[in-house]
Design a protein around this motif. Structure first.
Motif, mmCIF file in Angstrom:
data_model
loop_
_atom_site.group_PDB
_atom_site.id
_atom_site.type_symbol
_atom_site.label_atom_id
_atom_site.label_comp_id
_atom_site.label_asym_id
_atom_site.label_seq_id
_atom_site.Cartn_x
_atom_site.Cartn_y
_atom_site.Cartn_z
ATOM 1 N N THR A 230 0.190 1.121 -27.807
ATOM 2 C CA THR A 230 0.132 -0.392 -28.007
ATOM 3 C C THR A 230 0.980 -1.404 -27.196
ATOM 4 N N MET A 231 2.155 -0.950 -27.628
ATOM 5 C CA MET A 231 3.319 -1.817 -27.246
ATOM 6 C C MET A 231 3.297 -2.038 -25.670
ATOM 7 N N LEU A 232 3.090 -0.927 -24.923
ATOM 8 C CA LEU A 232 3.264 -0.888 -23.467
ATOM 9 C C LEU A 232 2.100 -1.664 -22.928
ATOM 10 N N ALA A 233 0.962 -1.586 -23.493
ATOM 11 C CA ALA A 233 -0.139 -2.487 -23.074
ATOM 12 C C ALA A 233 -0.103 -3.650 -23.328
ATOM 13 N N GLU A 234 0.459 -3.943 -24.359
ATOM 14 C CA GLU A 234 0.536 -5.638 -24.764
ATOM 15 C C GLU A 234 1.725 -6.355 -23.974
ATOM 16 N N ARG A 235 2.948 -5.738 -23.711
ATOM 17 C CA ARG A 235 4.063 -6.205 -23.350
ATOM 18 C C ARG A 235 4.400 -6.072 -21.610
ATOM 19 N N PHE A 236 3.656 -4.734 -21.044
ATOM 20 C CA PHE A 236 3.744 -4.694 -19.823
ATOM 21 C C PHE A 236 2.599 -4.322 -18.916
ATOM 22 N N GLY A 237 1.475 -4.412 -19.609
ATOM 23 C CA GLY A 237 0.013 -4.465 -19.118
ATOM 24 C C GLY A 237 -0.174 -2.675 -18.565
ATOM 25 N N ILE A 238 0.669 -1.973 -18.997
ATOM 26 C CA ILE A 238 0.379 -0.304 -18.667
ATOM 27 C C ILE A 238 -0.472 0.082 -19.692
ATOM 28 N N THR A 239 -1.675 0.733 -19.301
ATOM 29 C CA THR A 239 -2.713 0.871 -20.026
ATOM 30 C C THR A 239 -3.138 2.611 -20.147
ATOM 31 N N HIS A 240 -2.593 3.359 -18.713
ATOM 32 C CA HIS A 240 -2.834 4.704 -19.003
ATOM 33 C C HIS A 240 -1.458 5.284 -19.064
ATOM 34 N N VAL A 241 -1.115 5.728 -20.453
ATOM 35 C CA VAL A 241 0.072 6.103 -21.080
ATOM 36 C C VAL A 241 -0.142 7.604 -21.487
ATOM 37 N N THR A 242 0.867 8.465 -21.035
ATOM 38 C CA THR A 242 1.031 9.899 -21.468
ATOM 39 C C THR A 242 2.059 9.990 -22.246
ATOM 40 N N ALA B 210 0.859 -1.282 -0.064
ATOM 41 C CA ALA B 210 -0.042 0.128 -0.083
ATOM 42 C C ALA B 210 0.848 1.363 0.081
ATOM 43 N N ILE B 211 1.936 1.303 0.813
ATOM 44 C CA ILE B 211 2.906 2.400 0.696
ATOM 45 C C ILE B 211 3.552 2.687 -0.610
ATOM 46 N N ASP B 212 3.898 1.494 -1.228
ATOM 47 C CA ASP B 212 4.426 1.690 -2.389
ATOM 48 C C ASP B 212 3.536 2.314 -3.360
ATOM 49 N N VAL B 213 2.338 1.905 -3.258
ATOM 50 C CA VAL B 213 1.174 2.724 -4.235
ATOM 51 C C VAL B 213 0.931 4.239 -3.887
ATOM 52 N N LEU B 214 1.197 4.488 -2.701
ATOM 53 C CA LEU B 214 0.772 5.746 -2.166
ATOM 54 C C LEU B 214 2.155 6.703 -2.609
ATOM 55 N N LEU B 215 3.347 6.037 -2.567
ATOM 56 C CA LEU B 215 4.490 6.879 -3.067
ATOM 57 C C LEU B 215 4.578 6.792 -4.273
ATOM 58 N N GLU B 216 3.745 6.217 -5.200
ATOM 59 C CA GLU B 216 3.953 6.169 -6.550
ATOM 60 C C GLU B 216 5.395 5.743 -7.061
ATOM 61 N N SER B 217 5.583 4.386 -6.346
ATOM 62 C CA SER B 217 6.879 3.588 -6.771
ATOM 63 C C SER B 217 6.337 2.750 -7.960
ATOM 64 N N VAL B 218 7.404 2.463 -8.660
ATOM 65 C CA VAL B 218 7.314 1.430 -9.961
ATOM 66 C C VAL B 218 6.619 0.405 -9.396
ATOM 67 N N PRO B 219 5.473 -0.126 -9.909
ATOM 68 C CA PRO B 219 4.744 -1.281 -9.498
ATOM 69 C C PRO B 219 5.606 -2.617 -9.557
ATOM 70 N N ARG B 220 5.541 -3.335 -8.357
ATOM 71 C CA ARG B 220 6.095 -4.663 -8.511
ATOM 72 C C ARG B 220 5.728 -5.444 -9.727
ATOM 73 N N GLY B 221 6.845 -5.962 -10.260
ATOM 74 C CA GLY B 221 6.609 -7.077 -11.376
ATOM 75 C C GLY B 221 6.927 -6.214 -12.964
ATOM 76 N N ILE B 222 7.223 -5.004 -12.584
ATOM 77 C CA ILE B 222 7.208 -4.134 -13.978
ATOM 78 C C ILE B 222 8.912 -3.546 -13.632
ATOM 79 N N ASP B 223 9.786 -4.051 -14.698
ATOM 80 C CA ASP B 223 11.344 -3.609 -14.655
ATOM 81 C C ASP B 223 11.320 -2.207 -15.477
ATOM 82 N N LEU B 224 11.614 -1.254 -14.761
ATOM 83 C CA LEU B 224 11.730 0.059 -15.433
ATOM 84 C C LEU B 224 12.818 0.221 -16.392
ATOM 85 N N ASN B 225 13.757 -0.623 -16.458
ATOM 86 C CA ASN B 225 14.965 -0.656 -17.380
ATOM 87 C C ASN B 225 14.207 -1.391 -18.736
ATOM 88 N N ALA B 226 13.431 -2.461 -18.417
ATOM 89 C CA ALA B 226 13.111 -3.147 -19.590
ATOM 90 C C ALA B 226 12.013 -2.266 -20.220
#
Length: 306
Positions: A270-282, A203-219
């Motif tokens: 499209t690529m981010l949604a398909e590969r990483f499940g990130i659907t809110h992209v700006t 919960a703290i990770d979400v509130l601090l807007e950390s990179v979600p677990r399971g997502i590699d920012l470098n990737a």
């Protein structure tokens, strides 16, 4: 379509939470009475957990209903994060209950008390059934919602507590070792604490807007850089709005030869949604040097000149 799916999942979670709350609330009254009538700390420990279960389920239910409220001019993301606040509240409550039970167990070691084993066993057996039904109701939603996961963990801890109380009642009845009741209380509290910490840290990770677990920012960055037409990436941020809703924002330096209508927003989305499940992209597409050679990655750094 995605929004309809979210509402469907939310309705299912709401119905499951309502049923689990009704079961838990009913049994809570019976267990509190049993704890005092039969003088059992293990039952009192389990009753305390049932109280937090009832509160957790109620808060989780409110969180889902509040989260359905649409975005407005003040809360442009809506109320999705309310469920994370609920999860953090539930975890904090569990911590306090576990500490209280440890204190009560210490008092019991200092001054052992008689325990009504038959009544203790009957109440715990009924609690086991109630918790098992509640777990089955909440299991489906616990994977996709941190809010429901918090409520599920509360019920799961009570299920194990009921198993422990049943075993303890049998041991006390057979041997007369009343100290087993205090040991059970300690065991339940110590089992709950690490799982509570896991929930609270998520919960703290979400509130601090950390990179979600399971997502590699470098990737993610490498995949974006590998998209045709991309020269560079900066100001890349990935965070969770709430459970299952991951957002990304970035500045993308594009090839000067690209036409303005081909600046990659759709391709990257499209690529981010398909590969990483990130659907809110700006994505802000820009040409090299758009910021005069500066970026906003280093918030406290002095601007550099091109």
């Amino acid at each position: 379509m995605g929004q309809d799916h979210d509402h469907g999942v939310g309705n299912a979670n709401s119905a499951a939470l309502t049923k689990a709350l009704a079961l838990t609330g009913t049994f809570l009254l019976a267990e509190v009475a049993g704890a005092y009538v039969f003088n059992s700390l293990a039952l009192l420990s389990d009753a305390a957990h049932m109280l937090t279960d009832a509160l957790a389920l109620a808060v989780a239910l409110v969180a889902i209903r509040v989260g359905r409220r649409p975005a407005d001019r003040r809360r442009t993301w809506g109320y999705h994060r309310f469920e994370i606040l609920a999860a953090a509240f539930n975890a904090s409550l569990l911590f306090l209950v576990a500490i209280y039970i440890l204190y009560e167990a210490y008092q019991r070691f200092r001054a052992p008390a008689e325990v009504g084993t038959v009544g203790m066993l009957a109440v715990a057996a009924f609690g086991l059934l109630v918790n098992w039904i509640s777990m089955r109701l909440l299991a489906g939603g616990s994977e996709g919602s941190l809010n429901v996961k918090g409520a599920y963990l509360e019920v799961w801890s009570d299920f194990l507590g009921s198993v422990a109380v049943i075993a303890g009642a049998g041991v006390i009845w057979a041997t007369g070792w009343t100290w087993v009741d205090a040991v059970l209380g300690i065991g339940i509290a110590l089992w709950v604490l690490p799982r509570t910490w896991t929930l609270l840290s998520e919960a703290i990770d979400v509130l601090l807007e950390s990179v979600p677990r399971g997502i590699d920012l470098n990737a993610v960055e490498a995949a974006m850089r590998g998209t045709a037409g991309v020269q560079d990436i900066h100001d890349l941020h990935v965070w969770s709005l709430t459970s299952g809703k991951v957002a990304l924002s970035a500045h993308v330096v594009v090839e000067p030869s690209l036409a303005r209508e081909d600046r990659l927003e759709d391709a990257l989305g499209t690529m981010l949604a398909e590969r990483f499940g990130i659907t809110h992209v700006t994505v802000q597409a820009e040409l090299a040097g758009a910021h005069g050679g500066t970026t906003t990655d280093d918030w406290g750094a002095a601007p550099t000149r091109a």
